[in-house]
Design a protein around this motif. Structure first.
Motif, mmCIF file in Angstrom:
data_model
loop_
_atom_site.group_PDB
_atom_site.id
_atom_site.type_symbol
_atom_site.label_atom_id
_atom_site.label_comp_id
_atom_site.label_asym_id
_atom_site.label_seq_id
_atom_site.Cartn_x
_atom_site.Cartn_y
_atom_site.Cartn_z
ATOM 1 N N ASP A 35 3.605 -34.146 -10.687
ATOM 2 C CA ASP A 35 3.077 -32.787 -10.848
ATOM 3 C C ASP A 35 1.898 -32.539 -9.907
ATOM 4 O OD1 ASP A 35 5.018 -32.391 -12.780
ATOM 5 O OD2 ASP A 35 3.618 -32.554 -14.473
ATOM 6 N N PHE A 36 1.048 -33.553 -9.729
ATOM 7 C CA PHE A 36 -0.075 -33.446 -8.802
ATOM 8 C C PHE A 36 0.422 -33.237 -7.370
ATOM 9 C CE2 PHE A 36 -2.642 -35.941 -5.751
ATOM 10 C CZ PHE A 36 -3.740 -35.105 -5.675
ATOM 11 N N LEU A 37 1.386 -34.047 -6.935
ATOM 12 C CA LEU A 37 1.914 -33.932 -5.571
ATOM 13 C C LEU A 37 2.539 -32.562 -5.322
ATOM 14 C CD1 LEU A 37 3.515 -37.434 -5.040
ATOM 15 C CD2 LEU A 37 1.429 -36.540 -4.002
ATOM 16 N N ALA A 38 3.246 -32.047 -6.302
ATOM 17 C CA ALA A 38 3.843 -30.714 -6.156
ATOM 18 C C ALA A 38 2.754 -29.674 -5.928
ATOM 19 C CB ALA A 38 4.685 -30.375 -7.386
ATOM 20 N N ALA A 39 1.643 -29.789 -6.658
ATOM 21 C CA ALA A 39 0.528 -28.846 -6.484
ATOM 22 C C ALA A 39 -0.116 -29.008 -5.103
ATOM 23 C CB ALA A 39 -0.509 -29.045 -7.591
ATOM 24 N N VAL A 40 -0.272 -30.261 -4.645
ATOM 25 C CA VAL A 40 -0.856 -30.510 -3.316
ATOM 26 C C VAL A 40 -0.013 -29.825 -2.247
ATOM 27 C CG1 VAL A 40 -1.296 -32.274 -1.550
ATOM 28 C CG2 VAL A 40 -1.995 -32.682 -3.914
ATOM 29 N N LEU A 41 1.296 -30.019 -2.313
ATOM 30 C CA LEU A 41 2.182 -29.458 -1.284
ATOM 31 C C LEU A 41 2.236 -27.933 -1.331
ATOM 32 C CD1 LEU A 41 4.989 -32.139 -1.337
ATOM 33 C CD2 LEU A 41 3.173 -31.826 0.364
#
Length: 135
Positions: free
Chosen positions: A11-17
């Motif tokens: 979920d964090f990576l999706a937000a970063v991208l």
């Protein structure tokens, strides 16, 4: 526990991208510490939420058309290891690149506390950034 830790990182990576600061925030421990290789233009230790946001901005100011593909992700206890392929181009040079990246993340209290980043070829990334021919 490991599967929920993996979900936190996904979920964090999706937000970063997406470039979504508010989407990143709930996944970050207040005492977050991110370590990037010192040799890169955004290398060093970045601390806390604001440090993570500044790092994200710096990374995307160095690279353009940046895409990250998750190759694999393994969770064990409080650790999540992500294996990625990062593609893009130097913002100043326009030279395209592809590099494998590994991140080792430690989860504490349901949030990402530490991130240590390893790039397969930092020299190539620096050559792309500097506009060196044949990067």
């Amino acid at each position: 526990m490991s599967q929920s830790n993996k979900k936190i990182v996904q979920d964090f990576l999706a937000a970063v991208l997406r470039g979504d600061r508010e989407g990143m925030r709930p996944h970050l421990h207040p005492e977050l510490e991110v370590v990037e290789p010192a040799s890169l233009p955004y290398g060093g230790v970045w601390k806390g939420h604001e440090g993570m946001f500044a790092l994200s901005e710096k990374v995307f100011s160095v690279w353009k058309d940046c895409q990250v593909t998750v190759r694999d992700m393994v969770a064990d206890g409080d650790k999540v290891i992500g294996l990625y392929e990062m593609r893009g181009a130097g913002r100043a040079s326009g030279i395209p690149f592809k590099v494998h990246v590994t991140e080792v993340m430690r989860i504490q209290d349901g949030k990402i506390k530490d991130i240590e980043v390893f790039y397969f070829d930092t020299k190539m990334l620096n050559d792309v950034h500097a506009g060196k021919v044949g990067a």
